[in-house]
Design a protein around this motif. Structure first.
Motif, mmCIF file in Angstrom:
data_model
loop_
_atom_site.group_PDB
_atom_site.id
_atom_site.type_symbol
_atom_site.label_atom_id
_atom_site.label_comp_id
_atom_site.label_asym_id
_atom_site.label_seq_id
_atom_site.Cartn_x
_atom_site.Cartn_y
_atom_site.Cartn_z
ATOM 1 N N HIS A 3 0.832 -1.200 0.000
ATOM 2 C CA HIS A 3 0.000 0.000 0.000
ATOM 3 C C HIS A 3 0.874 1.260 0.000
ATOM 4 C CE1 HIS A 3 -2.331 3.224 2.011
ATOM 5 N NE2 HIS A 3 -3.235 2.822 1.118
ATOM 6 N N ASP A 4 1.886 1.303 0.857
ATOM 7 C CA ASP A 4 2.780 2.470 0.924
ATOM 8 C C ASP A 4 3.537 2.667 -0.394
ATOM 9 O OD1 ASP A 4 1.987 3.034 3.414
ATOM 10 O OD2 ASP A 4 3.803 2.296 4.430
ATOM 11 N N ILE A 5 3.979 1.547 -0.966
ATOM 12 C CA ILE A 5 4.740 1.651 -2.225
ATOM 13 C C ILE A 5 3.848 2.230 -3.322
ATOM 14 C CG2 ILE A 5 5.835 0.297 -4.070
ATOM 15 C CD1 ILE A 5 6.830 -1.599 -1.798
ATOM 16 N N ILE A 6 2.606 1.734 -3.400
ATOM 17 C CA ILE A 6 1.694 2.224 -4.449
ATOM 18 C C ILE A 6 1.419 3.722 -4.233
ATOM 19 C CG2 ILE A 6 -0.658 2.028 -5.397
ATOM 20 C CD1 ILE A 6 -0.446 -1.012 -4.747
ATOM 21 N N VAL B 101 4.781 9.602 -9.721
ATOM 22 C CA VAL B 101 4.776 9.263 -11.141
ATOM 23 C C VAL B 101 4.489 10.477 -12.043
ATOM 24 C CG1 VAL B 101 2.362 8.455 -11.318
ATOM 25 C CG2 VAL B 101 4.120 7.472 -12.792
ATOM 26 N N ALA B 102 3.640 11.376 -11.562
ATOM 27 C CA ALA B 102 3.281 12.539 -12.381
ATOM 28 C C ALA B 102 4.495 13.427 -12.638
ATOM 29 C CB ALA B 102 2.192 13.332 -11.672
ATOM 30 N N HIS B 103 5.460 13.387 -11.712
ATOM 31 C CA HIS B 103 6.632 14.269 -11.869
ATOM 32 C C HIS B 103 7.745 13.638 -12.689
ATOM 33 C CE1 HIS B 103 4.560 16.407 -8.773
ATOM 34 N NE2 HIS B 103 4.702 15.403 -7.916
ATOM 35 N N LYS C 223 5.177 4.224 -17.354
ATOM 36 C CA LYS C 223 4.552 4.769 -16.145
ATOM 37 C C LYS C 223 3.079 4.370 -16.052
ATOM 38 C CE LYS C 223 5.560 9.050 -17.125
ATOM 39 N NZ LYS C 223 5.719 10.510 -16.992
ATOM 40 N N PRO C 224 2.769 3.117 -15.671
ATOM 41 C CA PRO C 224 1.355 2.754 -15.548
ATOM 42 C C PRO C 224 0.666 3.639 -14.496
ATOM 43 C CG PRO C 224 2.779 1.072 -14.578
ATOM 44 C CD PRO C 224 3.674 2.045 -15.277
ATOM 45 N N GLN C 225 -0.596 3.975 -14.770
ATOM 46 C CA GLN C 225 -1.317 4.878 -13.854
ATOM 47 C C GLN C 225 -2.128 4.117 -12.813
ATOM 48 O OE1 GLN C 225 -0.743 8.223 -14.071
ATOM 49 N NE2 GLN C 225 0.689 7.672 -15.706
ATOM 50 N N ASN C 226 -2.434 2.841 -13.120
ATOM 51 C CA ASN C 226 -3.167 2.022 -12.144
ATOM 52 C C ASN C 226 -2.305 0.851 -11.722
ATOM 53 O OD1 ASN C 226 -5.650 3.460 -12.326
ATOM 54 N ND2 ASN C 226 -5.835 2.554 -14.376
ATOM 55 N N ILE C 227 -2.192 0.676 -10.421
ATOM 56 C CA ILE C 227 -1.359 -0.436 -9.940
ATOM 57 C C ILE C 227 -2.253 -1.445 -9.218
ATOM 58 C CG2 ILE C 227 0.641 -1.099 -8.526
ATOM 59 C CD1 ILE C 227 1.300 0.861 -10.830
ATOM 60 N N ALA D 95 18.470 0.748 -13.450
ATOM 61 C CA ALA D 95 17.258 0.068 -13.940
ATOM 62 C C ALA D 95 16.009 0.598 -13.250
ATOM 63 C CB ALA D 95 17.393 -1.438 -13.689
ATOM 64 N N ALA D 96 16.194 1.278 -12.114
ATOM 65 C CA ALA D 96 15.034 1.667 -11.288
ATOM 66 C C ALA D 96 14.349 2.920 -11.814
ATOM 67 C CB ALA D 96 15.490 1.894 -9.857
ATOM 68 N N THR D 97 13.042 2.918 -11.728
ATOM 69 C CA THR D 97 12.277 4.140 -12.025
ATOM 70 C C THR D 97 12.281 5.017 -10.775
ATOM 71 O OG1 THR D 97 10.918 2.982 -13.616
ATOM 72 C CG2 THR D 97 9.962 4.972 -12.658
ATOM 73 N N LEU D 98 12.186 4.398 -9.616
ATOM 74 C CA LEU D 98 12.182 5.155 -8.347
ATOM 75 C C LEU D 98 12.955 4.396 -7.293
ATOM 76 C CD1 LEU D 98 8.470 6.209 -7.718
ATOM 77 C CD2 LEU D 98 10.384 7.749 -8.181
ATOM 78 N N ILE D 99 13.615 5.148 -6.410
ATOM 79 C CA ILE D 99 14.239 4.532 -5.232
ATOM 80 C C ILE D 99 13.555 5.170 -4.024
ATOM 81 C CG2 ILE D 99 16.393 4.208 -3.939
ATOM 82 C CD1 ILE D 99 17.891 4.406 -6.610
ATOM 83 N N LEU D 100 12.909 4.319 -3.208
ATOM 84 C CA LEU D 100 12.119 4.863 -2.067
ATOM 85 C C LEU D 100 12.798 4.524 -0.757
ATOM 86 C CD1 LEU D 100 8.557 3.696 -3.180
ATOM 87 C CD2 LEU D 100 9.533 5.989 -3.458
#
Ligand code: AMP
Ligand code: MG
Length: 335
Positions: A246-249, A256-258, A270-274, A330-335
């Motif tokens: 849940h937190d990751i989503i 994602v918008a940025h 960049k899928p909009q629905n996970i 390879a990562a789109t995001l690192i959280l």
């Protein structure tokens, strides 16, 4: 060469690969690091096809693969004690040496640079092909910016049977070679980390009685060393702390918008629905993680929208640094 889907639905034999390479065509070949898309270095047509097939920009130079030290010497102008010592210690193996190029090396290979990357792969099929055809220029056989192939089937699938592939089994190392640039007989730099660490290189040189200093690689520009590379077909998120799905989503959706649609010519998916997250567990040792990483990224379930890898290693852990290098690109995001 017209790319016809399903022309090569199964792998070709070594004899056919030798015939195609000797007639100037590109062929995907196994090495111990990753599969490469190879062409003879004197076939302008084959070299151009490599860039075309991969959609690789011409500014990204290719590594030349050799089967003997004499071949390597004939391709370079400054073969010195460092090149001698590192090649005798690590070749055949996952180490590329960047040296001043001789006029045997086409500008297309080096993207106009005066230096050339040279390596002797540790794979019997690659060595056999090079012995039969001469030095082969070969980048990894993936589409530009995407995950490198470590199995023949990865290439058959990625190009839908458009290009000939020789099957050499799963790649033993699994990530690309360490790249060392030899500046002089006293100075070197590391342009890309790999399974051969900086420490191993240092040790080999000091055992050969060579003292040399490292030039800061951050100041070194290696063309093609892009911020985004090795990207899977759905976003990869790396978590540095354990997080719930849940937190990751929520984090992903707010970020994602940025995110740009493209970085350095690589499209960011960049899928909009996970709905489904694929939690990819890295094997426990760096050797196994390197060997399996790209295959695990490619074997993402078809219905997954995000891949999540939890990274639990220390940033200073040398043994994992080459895997971290690949993952962060390879990562789109690192959280
Ligand atoms: P790959 O596509 O995995 O085969 O890697 C090729 C990479 O090697 C390029 O993207 C460059 O970063 C590096 N490389 C090859 N030749 C040179 C060179 N002459 N100087 C610096 N880096 C090089
Ligand atoms: Mg590559």
């Amino acid at each position: 060469m017209t790319l016809r889907p399903h022309q090569y639905e199964s792998c070709i034999q070594i004899d056919e690969a030798i015939f195609l390479l000797n007639s100037g065509q590109p062929v995907a070949i196994p090495t111990e690091t990753v599969y490469g898309l190879a062409s003879k270095i004197d076939s302008a047509y084959g070299l151009e096809q490599i860039f075309k097939i991969k959609a690789r920009p011409f500014f990204d130079p290719l590594i030349v693969h050799v089967s003997s030290i004499d071949q390597a010497k004939s391709l370079s102008l400054n073969w010195n004690c460092i090149a001698d010592s590192l090649s005798s210690h690590f070749w055949p193996g996952p180490l590329t040496l960047v040296l001043e190029k001789s006029n045997k090396v086409n500008d297309l290979i080096t993207s106009g640079l005066t230096s050339v990357g040279i390596r002797m792969p540790n794979h019997p099929i690659a060595l056999k092909l090079i012995s039969a055809c001469g030095p082969l220029a070969a980048p990894s056989a993936n589409k530009y910016g995407r995950t490198s192939p470590t199995r023949a089937t990865h290439i058959l699938e990625e190009y839908q049977g458009c290009i000939p592939v020789v099957d050499g089994g799963p790649c033993e190392i699994g990530i690309e070679s360490t790249i060392i640039k030899v500046h002089s007989d006293r100075e070197i730099s590391i342009l890309r980390p790999g399974m051969i660490s900086q420490m191993q290189v240092e040790l080999a040189l000091s055992r050969a009685g060579i003292t040399c200093s490292w030039i800061n690689s951050k100041k070194e520009i290696s063309p093609g060393s892009m911020k985004h590379h090795y990207m899977p077909s759905i976003p990869l998120i790396i978590t540095l702390k354990q997080k719930t799905d849940h937190d990751i989503i929520m984090n992903y959706l707010s970020e994602v918008a940025h995110l740009p649609n493209q970085v350095e010519g690589v499209t960011i998916h960049k899928p909009q629905n996970i709905n489904k997250i694929y939690r990819l567990l890295l094997p426990d040792t760096p050797q196994m993680a390197a060997r399996e990483l790209y295959a695990l990224l490619r074997h993402t379930p078809k219905d997954a929208d995000l891949i999540v890898i939890h990274w639990s290693h220390s940033p200073s852990d040398q043994a994992w640094s080459s895997i971290w290098d690949r993952l962060k690109r390879a990562a789109t995001l690192i959280l």
